[in-house]
Design a protein around this motif. Structure first.
Motif, PDB file in Angstrom:
ATOM      1  N   VAL A  94      38.581  30.094  38.356  1.00 14.33           N
ATOM      2  CA  VAL A  94      38.811  31.172  37.387  1.00 14.33           C
ATOM      3  C   VAL A  94      40.243  31.308  36.879  1.00 14.33           C
ATOM      4  CG1 VAL A  94      36.885  32.515  38.330  1.00 14.33           C
ATOM      5  CG2 VAL A  94      39.217  33.008  39.115  1.00 14.33           C
ATOM      6  N   PRO A  96      43.488  30.967  34.703  1.00 15.56           N
ATOM      7  CA  PRO A  96      43.783  30.471  33.350  1.00 15.56           C
ATOM      8  C   PRO A  96      44.774  29.308  33.366  1.00 15.56           C
ATOM      9  CG  PRO A  96      44.844  32.589  33.714  1.00 15.56           C
ATOM     10  CD  PRO A  96      44.021  32.310  34.933  1.00 15.56           C
ATOM     11  N   GLU A 172      36.523  48.097  52.781  1.00 12.96           N
ATOM     12  CA  GLU A 172      36.061  47.951  51.398  1.00 12.96           C
ATOM     13  C   GLU A 172      35.050  49.054  51.093  1.00 12.96           C
ATOM     14  OE1 GLU A 172      36.634  46.084  48.506  1.00 12.96           O
ATOM     15  OE2 GLU A 172      35.123  47.543  47.874  1.00 12.96           O
ATOM     16  N   GLU A 174      32.920  49.151  48.584  1.00 18.38           N
ATOM     17  CA  GLU A 174      31.619  48.654  48.099  1.00 18.38           C
ATOM     18  C   GLU A 174      30.829  48.033  49.259  1.00 18.38           C
ATOM     19  OE1 GLU A 174      30.853  49.565  45.255  1.00 18.38           O
ATOM     20  OE2 GLU A 174      32.752  49.886  44.241  1.00 18.38           O
ATOM     21  N   GLY A 179      36.171  42.326  46.079  1.00 21.47           N
ATOM     22  CA  GLY A 179      36.831  42.981  44.941  1.00 21.47           C
ATOM     23  C   GLY A 179      36.228  42.500  43.634  1.00 21.47           C
ATOM     24  N   GLY A 184      32.774  41.882  39.376  1.00 25.41           N
ATOM     25  CA  GLY A 184      33.552  41.887  38.136  1.00 25.41           C
ATOM     26  C   GLY A 184      33.349  40.548  37.453  1.00 25.41           C
ATOM     27  N   ILE A 185      33.953  39.523  38.026  1.00 17.30           N
ATOM     28  CA  ILE A 185      33.843  38.183  37.442  1.00 17.30           C
ATOM     29  C   ILE A 185      32.384  37.726  37.514  1.00 17.30           C
ATOM     30  CG2 ILE A 185      34.604  35.778  37.663  1.00 17.30           C
ATOM     31  CD1 ILE A 185      37.273  36.822  38.745  1.00 17.30           C
ATOM     32  N   VAL A 213      33.165  51.593  53.246  1.00 17.68           N
ATOM     33  CA  VAL A 213      34.117  52.585  53.758  1.00 17.68           C
ATOM     34  C   VAL A 213      35.144  52.866  52.660  1.00 17.68           C
ATOM     35  CG1 VAL A 213      35.824  53.154  55.543  1.00 17.68           C
ATOM     36  CG2 VAL A 213      33.903  51.629  56.099  1.00 17.68           C
ATOM     37  N   VAL A 215      38.232  54.514  52.010  1.00 20.80           N
ATOM     38  CA  VAL A 215      39.323  55.145  52.759  1.00 20.80           C
ATOM     39  C   VAL A 215      39.944  56.245  51.891  1.00 20.80           C
ATOM     40  CG1 VAL A 215      41.558  54.766  53.873  1.00 20.80           C
ATOM     41  CG2 VAL A 215      39.780  53.003  54.009  1.00 20.80           C
ATOM     42  N   THR A 293      37.796  39.995  29.800  1.00 20.86           N
ATOM     43  CA  THR A 293      36.711  40.864  30.264  1.00 20.86           C
ATOM     44  C   THR A 293      35.665  40.984  29.153  1.00 20.86           C
ATOM     45  OG1 THR A 293      38.232  42.076  31.672  1.00 20.86           O
ATOM     46  CG2 THR A 293      36.187  43.175  31.138  1.00 20.86           C
ATOM     47  N   ASP A 296      33.567  37.990  29.151  1.00 21.62           N
ATOM     48  CA  ASP A 296      32.553  38.037  30.220  1.00 21.62           C
ATOM     49  C   ASP A 296      31.354  38.891  29.791  1.00 21.62           C
ATOM     50  OD1 ASP A 296      34.173  36.456  31.763  1.00 21.62           O
ATOM     51  OD2 ASP A 296      34.982  38.102  32.961  1.00 21.62           O
ATOM     52  N   ASP A 443      46.890  44.163  42.133  1.00 15.93           N
ATOM     53  CA  ASP A 443      46.845  44.965  40.906  1.00 15.93           C
ATOM     54  C   ASP A 443      47.269  46.417  41.118  1.00 15.93           C
ATOM     55  OD1 ASP A 443      45.886  42.701  39.680  1.00 15.93           O
ATOM     56  OD2 ASP A 443      43.973  43.565  39.044  1.00 15.93           O
ATOM     57  N   LEU A 450      45.976  38.861  37.366  1.00 19.18           N
ATOM     58  CA  LEU A 450      45.156  37.672  37.566  1.00 19.18           C
ATOM     59  C   LEU A 450      44.916  37.443  39.054  1.00 19.18           C
ATOM     60  CD1 LEU A 450      46.992  35.188  35.165  1.00 19.18           C
ATOM     61  CD2 LEU A 450      44.784  36.302  34.753  1.00 19.18           C
TER      62      LEU A 450
HETATM   63  C1  LIG Z   1      35.662  41.462  34.386  1.00 22.72           C
HETATM   64  C2  LIG Z   1      36.904  40.827  34.919  1.00 22.72           C
HETATM   65  C3  LIG Z   1      37.033  39.457  34.875  1.00 22.72           C
HETATM   66  C4  LIG Z   1      38.187  38.851  35.352  1.00 22.72           C
HETATM   67  N1  LIG Z   1      38.281  37.499  35.282  1.00 22.72           N
HETATM   68  C5  LIG Z   1      39.384  36.893  35.764  1.00 22.72           C
HETATM   69  C6  LIG Z   1      39.494  35.484  35.719  1.00 22.72           C
HETATM   70  O1  LIG Z   1      38.611  34.788  35.219  1.00 22.72           O
HETATM   71  N2  LIG Z   1      40.622  34.917  36.225  1.00 22.72           N
HETATM   72  C7  LIG Z   1      41.624  35.651  36.788  1.00 22.72           C
HETATM   73  O2  LIG Z   1      42.609  35.089  37.265  1.00 22.72           O
HETATM   74  N3  LIG Z   1      41.547  37.009  36.829  1.00 22.72           N
HETATM   75  C8  LIG Z   1      40.450  37.635  36.339  1.00 22.72           C
HETATM   76  N4  LIG Z   1      40.366  39.004  36.382  1.00 22.72           N
HETATM   77  C9  LIG Z   1      41.454  39.764  37.026  1.00 22.72           C
HETATM   78  C10 LIG Z   1      41.334  39.678  38.572  1.00 22.72           C
HETATM   79  O3  LIG Z   1      39.985  39.792  38.951  1.00 22.72           O
HETATM   80  C11 LIG Z   1      42.181  40.756  39.238  1.00 22.72           C
HETATM   81  O4  LIG Z   1      43.514  40.638  38.768  1.00 22.72           O
HETATM   82  C12 LIG Z   1      42.164  40.612  40.763  1.00 22.72           C
HETATM   83  O5  LIG Z   1      40.851  40.651  41.266  1.00 22.72           O
HETATM   84  C13 LIG Z   1      42.994  41.720  41.408  1.00 22.72           C
HETATM   85  O6  LIG Z   1      42.885  41.593  42.784  1.00 22.72           O
HETATM   86  P1  LIG Z   1      43.172  42.830  43.764  1.00 22.72           P
HETATM   87  O7  LIG Z   1      42.879  42.315  45.131  1.00 22.72           O
HETATM   88  O8  LIG Z   1      44.506  43.399  43.485  1.00 22.72           O
HETATM   89  O9  LIG Z   1      42.115  43.962  43.361  1.00 22.72           O
HETATM   90  P2  LIG Z   1      40.550  43.971  43.174  1.00 22.72           P
HETATM   91  O10 LIG Z   1      39.986  42.621  43.013  1.00 22.72           O
HETATM   92  O11 LIG Z   1      40.298  44.963  42.099  1.00 22.72           O
HETATM   93  O12 LIG Z   1      40.006  44.547  44.558  1.00 22.72           O
HETATM   94  C14 LIG Z   1      40.279  45.864  44.961  1.00 22.72           C
HETATM   95  C15 LIG Z   1      39.197  46.315  45.938  1.00 22.72           C
HETATM   96  O13 LIG Z   1      39.580  47.546  46.537  1.00 22.72           O
HETATM   97  C16 LIG Z   1      38.414  48.330  46.735  1.00 22.72           C
HETATM   98  N5  LIG Z   1      38.806  49.735  46.909  1.00 22.72           N
HETATM   99  C17 LIG Z   1      39.310  50.585  45.974  1.00 22.72           C
HETATM  100  N6  LIG Z   1      39.564  51.784  46.531  1.00 22.72           N
HETATM  101  C18 LIG Z   1      39.220  51.698  47.835  1.00 22.72           C
HETATM  102  C19 LIG Z   1      39.252  52.629  48.918  1.00 22.72           C
HETATM  103  N7  LIG Z   1      39.731  53.864  48.777  1.00 22.72           N
HETATM  104  N8  LIG Z   1      38.795  52.224  50.137  1.00 22.72           N
HETATM  105  C20 LIG Z   1      38.318  50.953  50.308  1.00 22.72           C
HETATM  106  N9  LIG Z   1      38.265  50.044  49.290  1.00 22.72           N
HETATM  107  C21 LIG Z   1      38.724  50.404  48.080  1.00 22.72           C
HETATM  108  C22 LIG Z   1      37.638  48.067  45.470  1.00 22.72           C
HETATM  109  O14 LIG Z   1      36.265  48.406  45.636  1.00 22.72           O
HETATM  110  C23 LIG Z   1      37.854  46.570  45.279  1.00 22.72           C
HETATM  111  O15 LIG Z   1      36.853  45.828  45.945  1.00 22.72           O
HETATM  112  C24 LIG Z   1      39.233  39.639  35.888  1.00 22.72           C
HETATM  113  C25 LIG Z   1      39.114  41.032  35.908  1.00 22.72           C
HETATM  114  C26 LIG Z   1      37.964  41.629  35.419  1.00 22.72           C
HETATM  115  C27 LIG Z   1      37.857  43.122  35.426  1.00 22.72           C
END
Ligand SMILES: Cc1cc2nc3c(=O)[nH]c(=O)nc-3n(C[C@H](O)[C@H](O)[C@H](O)COP(=O)(O)OP(=O)(O)OC[C@H]3O[C@@H](n4cnc5c(N)ncnc54)[C@H](O)[C@@H]3O)c2cc1C
Length: 471
Positions: A94, A96, A172, A174, A179, A184-185, A213, A215, A293, A296, A443, A450
């Protein structure tokens, strides 16, 4: 290196035929045979200054593992890759590929080394040949770390800390780990068994995963935090940008993730009430937002058998090929055509949304107005409506205009962390929030970005947490 760039052209594996792939949610990208794959790796010029390495947020050492791959040393290539990237099987699918945009061969008829595809191939080979086996730490430090959020940032942090012997629990909200990789993807870009396969290794290495859970939603956060020596917030940037114009409350207008998450759950066998199902079948779909997005959502709507899919963007159409404003080796702002776009979608630019039009409470169309962008004296773009408006008929509208910042309600506000000017969790020291033993990754602190940057941020947070635990 064999300097084959002089004689061999870039060869991409390409996608499955459109008519076949739109009937399922299987991954669209194909693979090359091993011989071709090694030849593609041999195109690497082993540049004195490897801009590919510079372009990659993880600092992957591309020339080294291209060299190994080109010589058929697949395991060595994997070991070089994994030394900087915890999950090459995700980024190989995934990313870029900022590295390819920085490849010096990009300057030669835009034919960079197929680094991303090579990465996926090396990772797949490693799993097939069973040399990815669990390596639990030899001993435990007795320190406990909670990672909140199981996206790529949280998983990378957990992996690195577990390797140091700390006891790591990933929480997590969900029902499954991953994540946005998971919810999402779309599966047609990343099959979810690719995530499960890695999770099974991480679990065997001793990482504890707790799903369902949330948090900070209820109960005392203080008491939760007291159970750990350090906590890492990796909850992503989940606050979508809304479009609060007339008619926003009509039925049939959804945020992108409402559709995409649901679709991923449906494929995973989730039970969704019929009344809750979002379907594009036989509908004219308008995707608002021209980014990934949105793309997608295009691919998902086409697989639902939408009558027509249109994607609109407020910004001008980017130039095709190269853009003098974003020269090599920076990531070019040029027209990107995804596999989903190739499946049959009308794309339009310079359109701002004025209002949603409904009938009996359901959306039937969207009034848009043409805009133009004028460069001001300070070089910024200023938007002006031309006055030319029209109504685009649509029974399903998907809002794909990005994400503002993490969700503040719940965990973050209850915790009392400081935010930066964009509403992300501020890091007062590298990867540390305003609360001393609470770290940040991905993020939640960088803003929506990404997968590759999230992994990098997770690795950096783990290094800081490790330093903190050892101090
Ligand atoms: C539709 C879509 C497509 C994408 N496609 C690409 C791609 O093709 N290539 C690419 O490089 N990037 C892509 N991205 C961006 C990429 O997915 C994100 O930048 C990346 O997943 C961020 O990772 P992260 O671990 O910071 O957060 P996330 O992946 O958002 O994970 C955060 C997790 O924290 C959990 N959470 C939130 N609050 C709590 C809480 N209070 N307690 C417990 N759990 C909690 C959430 O449920 C989630 O599972 C895409 C984004 C989207 C929305």
């Amino acid at each position: 290196m064999y300097k084959t760039f002089l004689t061999i052209n870039r060869k991409e594996a390409g996608y499955r035929p459109v008519m076949e792939r739109i009937t399922d949610f299987g991954e669209v990208e194909q693979t090359l045979n091993s011989e071709d794959r090694m030849l593609q790796a041999s195109r690497c010029m082993d540049c004195g200054i490897p801009f590919c390495h510079w372009s990659c947020p993880l600092g992957n050492i591309m020339p080294e593992w291209q060299d190994a791959l080109s010589k058929g040393k697949w395991q060595q290539a994997y070991e070089l890759l994994i030394s900087t990237n915890n999950f090459p099987e995700f980024t190989g699918r995934v990313c870029p590929a900022l590295c390819e945009k920085g490849c010096v061969l990009m300057l030669s008829e835009q034919q960079p080394v197929t680094i991303r595809e090579n990465e996926a191939a090396v990772a797949e080979h490693a799993f097939q040949e069973d040399y990815i086996i669990p390596h639990p730490p030899a001993s435990r430090t007795g320190k406990k770390v909670a990672i909140i959020g199981s996206g790529p940032a949280g998983l990378a942090a957990a992996d690195m800390l577990n390797r140091q012997g700390h006891t790591v629990t990933v929480y997590e909200k969900e029902e499954a780990i991953g994540g946005l990789l998971r919810f999402g993807i779309p599966d047609f870009k990343l099959n979810k068994n690719i995530i499960d396969r890695r999770l099974s290794i991480l679990e065997k290495e001793g990482i504890i995963f707790e799903c369902n859970v949330e948090v900070g939603k209820e109960g005392s956060i203080k008491r939760f935090f007291e159970r750990f020596d350090a906590v890492c917030l990796a909850i992503g940037a989940g606050q979508p940008r809304d479009l609060p114009v007339e008619g926003r409350d009509l039925q049939g207008i959804h945020f992108a993730l409402e559709l995409l998450q649901q679709q991923n759950r449906v494929i995973a066998g989730g039970n969704i009430a019929f009344s809750q199902l979002i379907s594009a079948k036989n509908k004219r779909v308008l995707v608002i937002g021209g980014g990934d997005t949105g793309s997608d959502c295009v691919g998902t709507s086409i697989r639902h058998k939408a009558a027509k899919v249109t994607q609109i963007e407020i910004m001008p159409k980017p130039p095709v090929g190269t853009n003098p404003d974003t020269p090599w080796p920076t990531y070019p702002n040029t027209l990107k055509t995804s596999s989903s776009h190739l499946e049959g979608c009308e794309r339009r630019w310079n359109l701002a949304t004025k209002r949603f039009i409904g009938e009996k409470g359901k959306v039937k169309g969207v009034e848009v107005v043409e805009v133009e962008w004028i460069k001001t004296e300070d070089g910024k773009l200023s938007m002006k409506e031309t006055g030319k408006s029209e109504i685009i008929k649509a029974e399903l509208v998907l809002l794909c205009m990005g994400f503002l910042h993490p969700v503040h309600e719940g965990l973050l506000n209850n915790l009392g962390v400081n935010y930066d000017s964009r509403g992300n969790v501020a890091a007062i020291k590298p990867n540390m929030s305003s609360i001393p033993n609470v770290f940040v990754a991905g993020d939640v602190t960088t803003g929506a970005s990404l997968v590759v940057r999230a992994i990098d941020s997770g690795r950096k947070a783990a290094a800081e947490i490790n330093k903190f635990l050892k101090s």
